[in-house]
Write a protein that holds these residues in place. Structure first.
Motif, PDB file in Angstrom:
ATOM      1  N   PRO A 209      64.573  51.409  56.502  1.00 48.45           N
ATOM      2  CA  PRO A 209      62.408  51.336  56.207  1.00 48.45           C
ATOM      3  C   PRO A 209      62.071  49.877  56.667  1.00 48.45           C
ATOM      4  CG  PRO A 209      62.925  51.586  54.212  1.00 48.45           C
ATOM      5  CD  PRO A 209      64.807  51.715  54.622  1.00 48.45           C
ATOM      6  N   ILE A 210      61.015  49.934  57.131  1.00 51.75           N
ATOM      7  CA  ILE A 210      60.857  49.188  57.606  1.00 51.75           C
ATOM      8  C   ILE A 210      60.818  47.521  56.671  1.00 51.75           C
ATOM      9  CG2 ILE A 210      57.628  49.366  58.031  1.00 51.75           C
ATOM     10  CD1 ILE A 210      57.708  48.173  60.470  1.00 51.75           C
ATOM     11  N   ASP A 211      60.648  47.954  55.808  1.00 46.61           N
ATOM     12  CA  ASP A 211      59.409  47.527  53.853  1.00 46.61           C
ATOM     13  C   ASP A 211      60.666  46.754  53.916  1.00 46.61           C
ATOM     14  OD1 ASP A 211      59.692  50.068  53.619  1.00 46.61           O
ATOM     15  OD2 ASP A 211      58.427  49.502  52.163  1.00 46.61           O
ATOM     16  N   TRP A 212      62.277  46.896  54.089  1.00 46.85           N
ATOM     17  CA  TRP A 212      62.999  46.761  53.174  1.00 46.85           C
ATOM     18  C   TRP A 212      64.004  45.156  53.212  1.00 46.85           C
ATOM     19  CZ3 TRP A 212      66.474  49.038  51.163  1.00 46.85           C
ATOM     20  CH2 TRP A 212      67.812  49.024  50.711  1.00 46.85           C
ATOM     21  N   PRO A 213      63.111  44.381  53.119  1.00 50.76           N
ATOM     22  CA  PRO A 213      63.481  43.031  52.909  1.00 50.76           C
ATOM     23  C   PRO A 213      62.260  43.300  51.361  1.00 50.76           C
ATOM     24  CG  PRO A 213      63.013  42.491  55.072  1.00 50.76           C
ATOM     25  CD  PRO A 213      63.042  43.838  54.741  1.00 50.76           C
ATOM     26  N   GLU A 214      61.538  43.488  51.403  1.00 48.03           N
ATOM     27  CA  GLU A 214      60.614  43.356  49.975  1.00 48.03           C
ATOM     28  C   GLU A 214      61.437  44.989  49.530  1.00 48.03           C
ATOM     29  OE1 GLU A 214      59.072  44.507  53.286  1.00 48.03           O
ATOM     30  OE2 GLU A 214      58.104  42.284  53.242  1.00 48.03           O
ATOM     31  N   ILE A 215      61.394  45.428  49.685  1.00 44.44           N
ATOM     32  CA  ILE A 215      62.446  46.368  48.925  1.00 44.44           C
ATOM     33  C   ILE A 215      63.653  46.140  48.038  1.00 44.44           C
ATOM     34  CG2 ILE A 215      63.934  48.563  48.368  1.00 44.44           C
ATOM     35  CD1 ILE A 215      62.255  49.998  50.444  1.00 44.44           C
TER      36      ILE A 215
ATOM     37  N   PRO B   1      72.138  55.362  53.741  1.00 40.77           N
ATOM     38  CA  PRO B   1      71.230  54.369  53.949  1.00 40.77           C
ATOM     39  C   PRO B   1      69.771  54.926  54.131  1.00 40.77           C
ATOM     40  CG  PRO B   1      73.043  54.257  55.308  1.00 40.77           C
ATOM     41  CD  PRO B   1      73.492  55.009  54.373  1.00 40.77           C
ATOM     42  N   SER B   2      69.865  56.817  54.541  1.00 41.13           N
ATOM     43  CA  SER B   2      68.435  56.537  55.054  1.00 41.13           C
ATOM     44  C   SER B   2      67.748  57.297  53.897  1.00 41.13           C
ATOM     45  CB  SER B   2      68.777  58.152  56.107  1.00 41.13           C
ATOM     46  OG  SER B   2      69.647  59.163  55.397  1.00 41.13           O
ATOM     47  N   ASP B   3      67.650  57.527  52.801  1.00 45.17           N
ATOM     48  CA  ASP B   3      67.116  57.494  51.846  1.00 45.17           C
ATOM     49  C   ASP B   3      66.450  56.210  50.693  1.00 45.17           C
ATOM     50  OD1 ASP B   3      69.473  57.508  50.323  1.00 45.17           O
ATOM     51  OD2 ASP B   3      68.971  59.500  49.509  1.00 45.17           O
ATOM     52  N   SER B   4      66.726  55.016  51.933  1.00 45.95           N
ATOM     53  CA  SER B   4      66.005  53.840  50.611  1.00 45.95           C
ATOM     54  C   SER B   4      64.992  53.599  50.304  1.00 45.95           C
ATOM     55  CB  SER B   4      66.655  52.555  51.842  1.00 45.95           C
ATOM     56  OG  SER B   4      67.659  53.016  51.873  1.00 45.95           O
ATOM     57  N   GLY B   5      63.627  54.171  51.447  1.00 49.75           N
ATOM     58  CA  GLY B   5      62.708  54.334  51.406  1.00 49.75           C
ATOM     59  C   GLY B   5      62.067  54.830  49.922  1.00 49.75           C
ATOM     60  N   ARG B   6      62.736  55.971  50.263  1.00 43.18           N
ATOM     61  CA  ARG B   6      62.228  57.726  49.582  1.00 43.18           C
ATOM     62  C   ARG B   6      62.513  57.120  47.482  1.00 43.18           C
ATOM     63  NH1 ARG B   6      64.121  62.196  52.073  1.00 43.18           N
ATOM     64  NH2 ARG B   6      66.029  60.867  52.874  1.00 43.18           N
TER      65      ARG B   6
END
Length: 148
Positions: free
Chosen positions: A12-18, A98-103
């Motif tokens: 996701p675009i916010d990966w650094p924050e996650i 890695p595709s379900d990182s944000g969910r």
């Protein structure tokens, strides 16, 4: 652990924050498997399986971060092999996707390099086999079959 350019679109675009949240807020700056602290050097016995010195607890710990009941037996001080390595936490995907990182943040864990490599060992073995298989297939396609 850096993200390969061909896999960047999976995150996701916010990966650094996650990843910062997982490593430093949820895990409090320690590996979630062995409890090694981020940014410190860990003294580790070279022959023992993951035995390391926890400077905060002032005790030798096993590979899961628990203090040893009995300290390691040092037979001869000149034969001790220790390594001193920096610990930098990385965010690992528990299901290797890695595709379900944000969910699903339950799928993410903060691991030190040793625990991350142990967790990903089967996946690395599978990828190594696949890359060798692919190289042989391309070689067979253009150069003929390999001799055994």
């Amino acid at each position: 652990m850096p993200i390969r350019p061909e896999h960047r679109w999976l995150y996701p675009i916010d990966w650094p924050e996650i990843t910062n949240f997982v490593r430093f807020v949820r895990a409090k700056g320690r590996c979630e498997q062995c409890r090694r602290p981020h940014g410190h050097y860990a003294a580790q016995l070279a022959d023992a399986d993951g035995v390391w010195w926890d400077r905060d607890a002032r005790a030798w710990c096993d590979g899961r971060g628990r203090p040893l009941r009995s300290q390691p037996a040092f037979v001869a001080l000149e034969n001790i092999r220790m390594t001193r390595r920096p610990v930098y936490l990385a965010t690992a995907h528990l299901n290797h996707d890695p595709s379900d990182s944000g969910r699903r943040w339950r799928n993410l864990a903060a691991f030190c390099p040793r625990c991350h490599m142990k967790h990903d060992a089967d996946e690395h073995r599978r990828r190594r086999w696949w890359n060798a298989f692919r190289r042989r297939a391309v070689g067979d396609l253009f150069n003929g079959r390999y001799s055994d």
